[in-house]
Design an enzyme around this catalytic site. Structure first.
Site, mmCIF file in Angstrom:
data_model
loop_
_atom_site.group_PDB
_atom_site.id
_atom_site.type_symbol
_atom_site.label_atom_id
_atom_site.label_comp_id
_atom_site.label_asym_id
_atom_site.label_seq_id
_atom_site.Cartn_x
_atom_site.Cartn_y
_atom_site.Cartn_z
ATOM 1 N N ASP A 162 -7.452 -5.074 2.049
ATOM 2 C CA ASP A 162 -8.500 -4.306 1.399
ATOM 3 C C ASP A 162 -9.538 -4.076 2.473
ATOM 4 O OD1 ASP A 162 -9.193 -3.020 -1.091
ATOM 5 O OD2 ASP A 162 -11.011 -4.219 -0.977
ATOM 6 N N SER A 163 -9.939 -2.849 2.586
ATOM 7 C CA SER A 163 -10.796 -2.526 3.717
ATOM 8 C C SER A 163 -11.787 -1.469 3.313
ATOM 9 C CB SER A 163 -9.930 -2.015 4.872
ATOM 10 O OG SER A 163 -9.081 -0.981 4.413
ATOM 11 N N GLY A 194 -1.570 6.308 6.216
ATOM 12 C CA GLY A 194 -2.279 5.936 7.443
ATOM 13 C C GLY A 194 -2.182 4.438 7.695
ATOM 14 N N LYS A 195 -2.382 3.662 6.613
ATOM 15 C CA LYS A 195 -2.308 2.205 6.750
ATOM 16 C C LYS A 195 -0.888 1.755 7.070
ATOM 17 C CE LYS A 195 -5.869 0.604 3.532
ATOM 18 N NZ LYS A 195 -6.046 -0.234 2.343
ATOM 19 N N PHE A 224 -7.558 8.231 9.814
ATOM 20 C CA PHE A 224 -7.673 8.672 8.423
ATOM 21 C C PHE A 224 -9.045 8.264 7.906
ATOM 22 C CE2 PHE A 224 -7.324 4.620 6.115
ATOM 23 C CZ PHE A 224 -6.832 3.790 7.108
ATOM 24 N N THR A 232 0.839 -1.195 0.000
ATOM 25 C CA THR A 232 0.000 0.000 0.000
ATOM 26 C C THR A 232 0.868 1.236 0.000
ATOM 27 O OG1 THR A 232 -1.798 1.164 1.119
ATOM 28 C CG2 THR A 232 -0.210 0.076 2.548
HETATM 29 P P1 IMP Z 1 -8.433 0.375 0.174
HETATM 30 O O1 IMP Z 1 -7.146 1.135 0.254
HETATM 31 O O2 IMP Z 1 -8.859 0.022 -1.187
HETATM 32 O O3 IMP Z 1 -8.442 -0.769 1.144
HETATM 33 O O4 IMP Z 1 -9.551 1.400 0.636
HETATM 34 C C1 IMP Z 1 -9.739 1.627 1.948
HETATM 35 C C2 IMP Z 1 -10.659 2.831 2.128
HETATM 36 O O5 IMP Z 1 -11.615 2.474 3.127
HETATM 37 C C3 IMP Z 1 -9.875 4.020 2.688
HETATM 38 O O6 IMP Z 1 -9.487 4.904 1.682
HETATM 39 C C4 IMP Z 1 -10.890 4.638 3.625
HETATM 40 O O7 IMP Z 1 -11.745 5.454 2.884
HETATM 41 C C5 IMP Z 1 -11.668 3.436 4.137
HETATM 42 N N1 IMP Z 1 -11.040 2.881 5.353
HETATM 43 C C6 IMP Z 1 -10.404 1.675 5.475
HETATM 44 N N2 IMP Z 1 -9.921 1.519 6.723
HETATM 45 C C7 IMP Z 1 -10.222 2.634 7.379
HETATM 46 C C8 IMP Z 1 -9.954 3.069 8.699
HETATM 47 O O8 IMP Z 1 -9.297 2.414 9.528
HETATM 48 N N3 IMP Z 1 -10.440 4.270 9.010
HETATM 49 C C9 IMP Z 1 -11.139 5.045 8.148
HETATM 50 N N4 IMP Z 1 -11.392 4.716 6.900
HETATM 51 C C10 IMP Z 1 -10.942 3.504 6.508
#
Ligand code: IMP
Length: 203
Positions: free
Chosen positions: A70-71, A12-13, A153, A8
């Protein structure tokens, strides 16, 4: 484990995951450390599909064991949206501010008591020799009607964590990492890693 790549560029992650891996992985690098790291197209319909795709590409590109998550946020009254579209809810290159503004708009008419939501995280671990594992974490909460807090974030300021009288953005990093969807999924990965490293050391 000696070295692991976290697939990633999300600062934040990276910050949260590196803190969680401390002590078990000697060197954690991320996509942000490589100028030409491939951009994975997240076209899966589930968190599992996207996490696996990101981890596979990272393992192939670096030759290292790779971890990808993925979240996203699933709001009950919005039929689980934004879900896998969380990062691009307000458009392909939308940032947190635009995504949060759209979430507030969509939730405007949802009455108190029907604002249940959950953050979900699926972590994929893929090794260059083809091992693949998935781990899932989930935390429940309620969507707030205005932003609270400066930490975290994404949607954190709009998510009131069940069992806390605070939004996710009002928790410290240590508190968030004690309960979050990502921490739970990575906790399961760490349990797996401890068990398999233990086996390797015994064999
Ligand atoms: P990914 O990077 O495709 O997994 O997208 C994750 C998106 O989900 C992020 O850009 C945030 O909008 C949201 N998200 C995932 N985890 C969190 C968290 O811990 N806090 C707040 N938003 C989150």
């Amino acid at each position: 484990m000696k070295e692991l790549i976290v697939a990633t560029r999300n600062r934040g992650k990276i910050h949260e995951i590196t803190a969680l891996l401390a002590g078990l992985v000697d060197q954690v690098s991320s996509a942000a450390d490589f100028a030409d790291f491939p951009e994975t197209i997240e076209d899966g319909v589930t968190f599992e599909d996207n996490a696996l795709k990101k981890a596979r590409e990272a393992a192939r590109f670096t030759g290292l064991p790779a971890l990808a998550d993925d979240s996203g946020l699933a709001v009950d009254a919005l039929d689980g949206c934004p879900g896998v579209f969380s990062a691009r809810f307000a458009g392909e290159h939308a940032g947190d501010a635009a995504n949060n503004a759209l979430l507030l708009e969509k939730c405007h008419n949802i009455p108190e008591g029907q604002r249940q939501a959950a953050f979900v995280c699926v972590v994929a671990f893929v090794t260059p020799d083809g091992e693949e594992q998935l781990f899932t974490g989930r935390i429940s909460g309620q969507i707030l009607s205005s932003a609270r807090g400066e930490g975290g974030f994404g949607y954190d300021p709009l998510f009131l964590v069940d069992g806390f009288d605070r939004s996710m953005a009002e928790l410290t990093l240590a508190e968030k990492n004690g309960v979050s969807h990502r921490a739970q999924a990575i906790g399961k990965f760490l349990e797996y890693l401890r068990a398999t490293e233990l086996v390797k050391n015994v064999v």
